[in-house]
Design a protein around this motif. Structure first.
Motif, PDB file in Angstrom:
ATOM      1  N   PRO A 146       0.817  -1.231   0.000  1.00 27.63           N
ATOM      2  CA  PRO A 146       0.000   0.000   0.000  1.00 27.63           C
ATOM      3  C   PRO A 146       0.840   1.266   0.000  1.00 27.63           C
ATOM      4  CG  PRO A 146      -0.067  -1.067   2.154  1.00 27.63           C
ATOM      5  CD  PRO A 146       0.608  -2.029   1.230  1.00 27.63           C
ATOM      6  N   ASN A 178       1.722  -0.758  -4.843  1.00 28.02           N
ATOM      7  CA  ASN A 178       0.393  -0.602  -5.455  1.00 28.02           C
ATOM      8  C   ASN A 178       0.288   0.645  -6.319  1.00 28.02           C
ATOM      9  OD1 ASN A 178      -0.422  -2.944  -4.270  1.00 28.02           O
ATOM     10  ND2 ASN A 178      -1.691  -1.989  -2.687  1.00 28.02           N
ATOM     11  N   THR A 209      -7.252  -3.886   5.433  1.00 28.85           N
ATOM     12  CA  THR A 209      -7.857  -2.800   6.225  1.00 28.85           C
ATOM     13  C   THR A 209      -6.826  -1.725   6.555  1.00 28.85           C
ATOM     14  OG1 THR A 209      -7.417  -4.026   8.280  1.00 28.85           O
ATOM     15  CG2 THR A 209      -9.576  -4.354   7.229  1.00 28.85           C
ATOM     16  N   ALA A 241      -6.090   0.971   5.063  1.00 29.34           N
ATOM     17  CA  ALA A 241      -6.583   2.333   4.920  1.00 29.34           C
ATOM     18  C   ALA A 241      -7.307   2.803   6.184  1.00 29.34           C
ATOM     19  CB  ALA A 241      -7.530   2.434   3.718  1.00 29.34           C
ATOM     20  N   GLN A 242      -7.900   1.871   6.922  1.00 32.82           N
ATOM     21  CA  GLN A 242      -8.633   2.242   8.131  1.00 32.82           C
ATOM     22  C   GLN A 242      -7.757   2.221   9.374  1.00 32.82           C
ATOM     23  OE1 GLN A 242     -11.081  -0.963   6.455  1.00 32.82           O
ATOM     24  NE2 GLN A 242     -12.725  -0.069   7.707  1.00 32.82           N
ATOM     25  N   GLY A 278      -4.161   1.370   9.390  1.00 30.38           N
ATOM     26  CA  GLY A 278      -2.738   1.613   9.206  1.00 30.38           C
ATOM     27  C   GLY A 278      -1.890   0.485   9.767  1.00 30.38           C
TER      28      GLY A 278
END
Length: 852
Positions: A114, A118, A225, A227-228, A230
């Protein structure tokens, strides 16, 4: 449930198919890397939203398919396939930390996705390129798959977690032959891999596998998850998953195997719960119903795998009994009760407590070796006596001993309670011990503790040489004449040992004692006086005495010369440099090992394409030395093998990491004081630290020639083994008798028996016999005997194979009688044909089986 290894699985496609598939997949990967380097974001979508999400499903259904076409595996195995790998063993530190390294690289790569991969096509391209380069370098340096696929590859932990209950088992098409580069190899036996790992006695490795299974579902959840949550999720979810795994394992009856499968399938289902929408979106499919259907199928497949794991583990425990190894129960539980549910004949080895199963048509020796137990081996024909085992219980379930085995057991004093593992077959439950001390103590049960006075000698016999032929003469003479005085004089400093096993002194950890074929007490019990480390200077025929180098004399009434042969030296300029060796005796082997260690030898050249050269090259390879084998002839073992079997042997050696040059000779050995290389007759230069000559033998006939005996190439004898002096006999490699084949253990053994019978006053004659040559390498079984020529008009050839490309047999027939054969990987057929030649089976019945 069967746990077949890859050698027992069928080929699903011919070799050209796999080569083409690998080239196509590699070309696609290289094209994708090039596309990514342009910075195109569509390439990122193809990589991370299509290609990568397809891999877990492939690993779940048919992991072997991926492992056969994986571009990293292709590049990793390319040096081996093309014969330029160094084939080194991994250092101890890398063997210890290989799996943790692969886990760390995998987790680091996922954590960076991430943040970096990506969103960056070029970074992703560099990641793929780095993996390909690392895989290639691993194959260039290390042997087998130990440099990447089975150890350092970051995808391997996930492959093995998802793919240890494959729907379709695809045979490993790379490792032919297996070179034993790692333990519990997934490619060798995928369906037994997980259980073998988790219940391995080396709990260091087993702990790594449980740890990875424990954290991985949490890590997958943390990634999706990110993004929510870290890094809190990327660290916290794996720790929570691992804690739950450890708690359930500690406070329930759930086995490690089932828990690992449950956690693996949880990771699998979690992955597709998040990845499926992205994959469908990349394909242009936006229907939620489709995503739900795919996720449902994945969940159902994962549940089925969990249910199957319970049955799978029970079958594994029953059949494999903790990887074929269990402890014998205390308290007198009967053998039959312990193995009543095994399904196949089972053996318990008392000294170690191990239990293993015996497959159909296996010898006991083959079963012992497959179980992982160490046992000394020799001729594998029941003649040398290197592999005796004590039968504790179940002798009635073993095949009866043949004449050669009975004779050898009699010589060892082990008849009655012991068997030779190479000759025995098992049909029911048996308990044995392979501990040498236990075996030879059993042979002395009931022996008299008080020695009887020695009788007056009936005849004085001196035997020069304590090899197979000399000791055969001593053994058979004692059996015929209890009162004979027998003295054996040997220039070597060791008692009778398994000369066929000296290769193990090069690469093995045990010393010469492991090759001893007779206990020291045997010589005393049989009243055989042995003078070791003693050189005979002359034979005084007039005085009927030998004169040794110390000036002492030994009188004889009959003299047996069994001085054997020496290795023929290379007549090549530069051969006098340090680092040149021959291989004929245990001393030669130990000197070679010592020199290679003290001079840090890395590369060797072996001159000689016969059986000794092949075995020597393999021994050096197992020592970790990159080896090139040079054969003067057009093919390896040209005198013994036909062209088809020779091709299979050469392919085996080359895939094992041994470079082979045929129709070539050494023109020069180069270097300063030490060997630095060789130049071949065609100008090719090969760098090396060792040159080993295995180009043949020459009889040690100088002593006989100086005494005035008739000598051609060897000492000329008649069929009673008498020389031109009726009081002197010659046997073994030094003897020249019509129909005899020098250099073979069975020939020398039989000649020693004939000489003993003649000395004892019996009428006995040596006649040409069919003797079997057995190439003794781990990973390939090669046997040949008799006449295997292809050009004779009066010969009929029965050829074929049950597995073309890896097995071969040629049986030669003349006038309805089998006269020879050559066999690669067809050991049971070879044994059957050998029985026909020895008279144990009718030729017609054996031929009927072969032609059916």
């Amino acid at each position: 449930m069967a746990f077949e290894n890859y050698t027992q699985l069928p080929h699903l496609a011919p070799r050209p198919f796999w080569i083409a598939a690998r080239v196509i997949v590699l070309a696609f990967t290289l094209g994708l890397i090039g596309w990514l380097l342009t910075g195109n974001h569509l390439a990122l979508t193809v990589l991370w939203s299509l290609c990568i999400p397809l891999l877990p499903a492939l690993w779940f259904v048919a992991p072997g398919l991926w492992r056969n076409v994986c571009p990293m595996a292709f590049l990793n195995q390319l040096p081996r396939e093309l014969g330029f790998t160094r084939g080194e063993r991994r250092p101890e530190a890398l063997r210890t930390w290989a799996y943790p390294i692969s886990i760390a690289v995998l987790l680091a790569a996922i954590a960076l996705r991430p943040l970096l991969f990506n969103g960056s096509a070029r970074a992703s391209a560099l990641l793929l390129a780095a993996a390909l380069v690392a895989a290639f370098l691993g194959g260039l340096v290390f042997k087998g798959k130990s440099g990447w696929c089975g150890t350092f590859c970051p995808l391997a932990p996930v492959q093995k977690l998802y793919g240890q209950l494959p729907t379709v088992v695809v045979r490993n098409e790379y490792c032919s032959p297996c070179v034993g580069c790692q333990s519990n190899c997934y490619d060798f036996n995928p369906t037994a891999k997980l259980a073998s790992d988790l219940y391995d006695r080396d709990q260091w490795g087993a702990g790594h596998r449980r740890f990875f299974a424990g954290i991985y579902p949490g890590f997958v959840l943390g990634y999706f998850t990110f993004a929510q949550f870290g890094f809190r999720g990327l660290i916290g979810f794996p720790l929570l998953s691992l804690g739950l795994f450890a708690t359930i394992h500690a406070f329930t009856n759930a086995t490690a195997y089932v828990l690992v499968v449950v956690w693996g399938m949880a990771a699998f289902a979690t992955y597709y719960a998040f990845a499926t929408p992205a994959v469908l979106h990349a394909l242009g499919i936006v229907a939620p119903v489709t995503a739900n259907a795919v996720e449902g199928v994945v969940a159902l497949a994962a549940l089925c795998a969990i249910v199957a794991s319970v049955r799978h583990e029970r079958a594994w425990r029953r059949v494999r009994a903790e990887d074929d190894v269990v402890r014998v129960a205390d308290g007198g539980e009967s053998l039959r009760a312990q193995i009543a549910d095994a399904g196949l004949p089972a053996v318990i080895e008392q000294a170690s407590g191990r239990r293993f199963l015996v497959q159909s048509k296996q010898t006991l020796l083959e079963a012992i070796e497959n179980s992982g137990l160490h046992i000394e081996t020799g001729c594998r024909m029941g003649m040398c006596g290197a592999d005796p085992v004590l039968v504790v219980e179940g002798a009635e379930h073993m095949s009866p001993p043949g004449p050669e085995e009975r004779s050898t057991l009699d010589r060892l004093g082990l008849a009655g309670r012991c068997r030779l593992a190479c000759s025995a077959h098992v049909a029911g439950p048996v308990s044995i011990s392979i501990d040498p001390t236990t075996v030879f103590l059993a042979g002395r049960v009931g022996a008299e503790e008080v020695r009887k006075p020695e009788p007056e000698p009936s005849i004085r016999v001196v035997i020069i040489g304590n090899g197979a032929s000399g000791m055969s003469a001593a053994e058979h003479l004692r059996g015929r004449d209890p009162n004979a005085s027998i003295t054996v004089v040997s220039e070597e400093g060791h008692n009778f040992y398994n000369r066929m096993g000296i290769g193990r002194l090069i690469y093995g950890r045990s010393g010469l004692h492991s090759l001893a074929l007779l206990e020291d007490s045997w010589y005393e019990e049989q009243r055989v006086d042995v003078w070791l480390n003693t050189r005979v200077n002359t034979i005084d025929r007039d005085a009927k005495a030998i004169v040794i180098a110390t000036g002492e004399t030994l009188p004889y009434d009959a003299l047996v010369i069994a001085t054997g042969a020496s290795a023929a030296p290379l007549q090549t300029p530069g051969i006098e440099r340090e680092g040149t060796f021959v291989l004929r005796t245990a001393g030669d082997a130990m000197n070679l090992r010592h020199w290679s260690q003290t001079h840090d030898a890395k590369r060797a050249v072996v001159a000689g394409g016969g059986v000794l050269g092949v075995e020597a090259a393999d021994a050096l390879r197992q020592l970790g030395i990159a080896t090139t084998l040079i054969a003067r002839e057009e093919r390896l073992m040209e005198r013994a093998l036909d062209s088809e079997s020779s091709v299979l042997l050469q392919r085996f050696l080359e895939t094992s990491g041994i470079a082979v040059r045929t129709s070539r000779t050494l023109r020069e050995v180069t270097g300063d004081q030490r060997v630095r290389g060789v130049v071949l007759d065609d100008g090719e230069t090969i760098a090396c630290d060792i040159v080993l000559s295995c180009i043949g033998i020459r009889p040690n006939a100088e002593l006989a020639r100086a005494a005035g005996l008739t000598v051609n190439r060897g000492i000329v004898v008649d069929t009673a083994m008498r020389t031109s002096d009726p009081a002197i006999f010659a046997v073994g490699d030094v003897a020249e008798v019509p129909g005899a084949v020098g250099g073979l253990w069975p020939v020398g053994k039989k000649q020693g028996e004939i000489a003993a019978a003649t000395i004892a006053g019996e009428e006995s004659r040596y006649v040409e016999t069919h003797t079997m040559m057995h190439l003794k390498l781990a990973g390939i079984d090669v046997k040949c005997f008799g006449d295997v020529s292809s050009g004779r008009d009066d010969h009929r050839h029965l050829t074929g194979s049950t597995d073309p490309g890896s097995r071969w047999r040629r049986v030669v027939v003349r006038d309805g009688q089998i006269v020879g054969g050559v066999f690669v990987g067809e050991s049971e057929v070879a044994r059957t044909v050998a029985k026909a030649l020895s008279g144990e089976e009718e030729h017609a019945s054996v031929l009927a089986v072969l032609t059916s």
